[in-house]
Design a protein around this motif. Structure first.
Motif, mmCIF file in Angstrom:
data_model
loop_
_atom_site.group_PDB
_atom_site.id
_atom_site.type_symbol
_atom_site.label_atom_id
_atom_site.label_comp_id
_atom_site.label_asym_id
_atom_site.label_seq_id
_atom_site.Cartn_x
_atom_site.Cartn_y
_atom_site.Cartn_z
ATOM 1 N N UNK A 1 0.801 -1.221 0.000
ATOM 2 C CA UNK A 1 0.000 0.000 0.000
ATOM 3 C C UNK A 1 0.836 1.274 0.000
ATOM 4 N N UNK A 2 2.109 1.196 0.354
ATOM 5 C CA UNK A 2 2.943 2.393 0.389
ATOM 6 C C UNK A 2 3.414 2.811 -0.994
ATOM 7 N N UNK B 1 -19.821 -6.280 6.993
ATOM 8 C CA UNK B 1 -18.801 -7.042 7.717
ATOM 9 C C UNK B 1 -17.474 -6.977 6.960
ATOM 10 N N UNK B 2 -16.387 -6.757 7.724
ATOM 11 C CA UNK B 2 -15.031 -6.846 7.187
ATOM 12 C C UNK B 2 -14.355 -8.048 7.823
ATOM 13 N N UNK B 3 -13.520 -8.752 7.048
ATOM 14 C CA UNK B 3 -12.682 -9.826 7.565
ATOM 15 C C UNK B 3 -11.246 -9.475 7.192
ATOM 16 N N UNK B 4 -10.420 -9.262 8.202
ATOM 17 C CA UNK B 4 -9.039 -8.862 8.006
ATOM 18 C C UNK B 4 -8.094 -9.756 8.788
ATOM 19 N N UNK B 5 -6.850 -9.751 8.381
ATOM 20 C CA UNK B 5 -5.774 -10.264 9.214
ATOM 21 C C UNK B 5 -5.273 -9.122 10.074
ATOM 22 N N UNK B 6 -4.355 -9.424 10.976
ATOM 23 C CA UNK B 6 -3.840 -8.412 11.892
ATOM 24 C C UNK B 6 -3.209 -7.228 11.174
ATOM 25 N N UNK B 7 -2.379 -7.486 10.178
ATOM 26 C CA UNK B 7 -1.658 -6.408 9.503
ATOM 27 C C UNK B 7 -2.614 -5.440 8.819
ATOM 28 N N UNK C 1 -3.588 -1.447 9.701
ATOM 29 C CA UNK C 1 -3.468 -0.363 8.725
ATOM 30 C C UNK C 1 -4.757 0.456 8.673
ATOM 31 N N UNK C 2 -5.879 -0.207 8.846
ATOM 32 C CA UNK C 2 -7.188 0.445 8.726
ATOM 33 C C UNK C 2 -7.630 1.122 10.029
ATOM 34 N N UNK C 3 -7.320 0.498 11.150
ATOM 35 C CA UNK C 3 -7.741 0.992 12.463
ATOM 36 C C UNK C 3 -6.469 1.290 13.269
ATOM 37 N N UNK D 1 -6.305 -7.169 1.911
ATOM 38 C CA UNK D 1 -4.988 -7.554 2.382
ATOM 39 C C UNK D 1 -4.476 -8.727 1.574
ATOM 40 N N UNK D 2 -3.572 -9.505 2.158
ATOM 41 C CA UNK D 2 -2.982 -10.624 1.432
ATOM 42 C C UNK D 2 -3.126 -11.943 2.193
ATOM 43 N N UNK D 3 -2.720 -11.988 3.445
ATOM 44 C CA UNK D 3 -2.673 -13.259 4.164
ATOM 45 C C UNK D 3 -4.023 -13.944 4.297
ATOM 46 N N UNK D 4 -4.985 -13.273 4.881
ATOM 47 C CA UNK D 4 -6.300 -13.892 5.083
ATOM 48 C C UNK D 4 -6.994 -14.139 3.750
#
Length: 186
Positions: free
Chosen positions: A18-19, A40-46, A50-52, A123-126
């Motif tokens: 994203x940078x 609903x959002x489903x994210x991984x930690x990273x 970045x969002x919150x 994101x990528x991982x999830x």
């Protein structure tokens, strides 16, 4: 049944960093409309980190931000549920956020059966795990006119059981040169 939609910004060479690029107002408006159709959002930690608190902070203190930033932040804050899939996150911020440490497949299948709007992931991982589990219904790629030349590539870590066949259902070209491609599974 609710749809799970994977939405991501990419460079021309498939970099997800994203940078390397920032969406302009028109592109951000496109994502704002997308999240207004979700609850609903489903994210991984990273991705979550970045969002919150970035977007909630803009929603609380909009001065100095563009109209597109403010509208995205308000739409982000209107999401009723954020699921963070993480083994390492100690606590989540916000009243509507929960951490899932158990079976990702079961959690998503349960979410898809609930009443509500679309479920978004990024994101990528999830998303990589969700794609490998064949749980993603739609794919939205916004390609930026940038060749990053380095960084993590979207599909580097995905191990598919079979070929993923997609059908293009819409596309949009932005003034900035970005192109949004919307696919569904065939």
């Amino acid at each position: 049944m609710r749809k799970l939609i994977f939405a991501i910004n990419l460079s021309l060479d498939g970099c997800c960093d994203h940078t390397k690029f920032n969406p302009d107002d028109e592109t951000l408006d496109y994502f704002t409309h997308l999240i207004r159709d979700a609850d609903t959002f489903v994210y991984g930690r990273t991705t979550y980190q970045l969002m919150v608190p970035y977007w909630p902070d803009i929603a609380r203190n909009p001065s100095g931000h563009t109209k597109a930033d403010i509208e995205y932040a308000q739409a982000f804050e209107a999401i009723s549920k954020i699921i963070v899939c993480s083994q390492t996150l100690d606590k989540a911020e916000g009243k509507n956020t929960s951490i899932v440490r158990t079976n990702l497949r079961d959690e998503i299948l349960k979410l898809k059966q609930e009443d509500g709007k679309n479920i978004l992931t990024g994101g990528v991982n999830i998303p990589s795990q969700l794609i490998a589990l064949d749980l993603v219904d739609e794919y939205l790629f916004v390609i930026h006119p940038v060749v990053a030349g380095a960084g993590r590539r979207l599909f580097d870590d995905i191990n598919l059981h079979e070929r993923l066949q997609l059908k293009l259902v819409s596309s949009k070209i932005f003034k900035s040169g970005c192109v949004a491609l919307h696919y569904v599974k065939e």
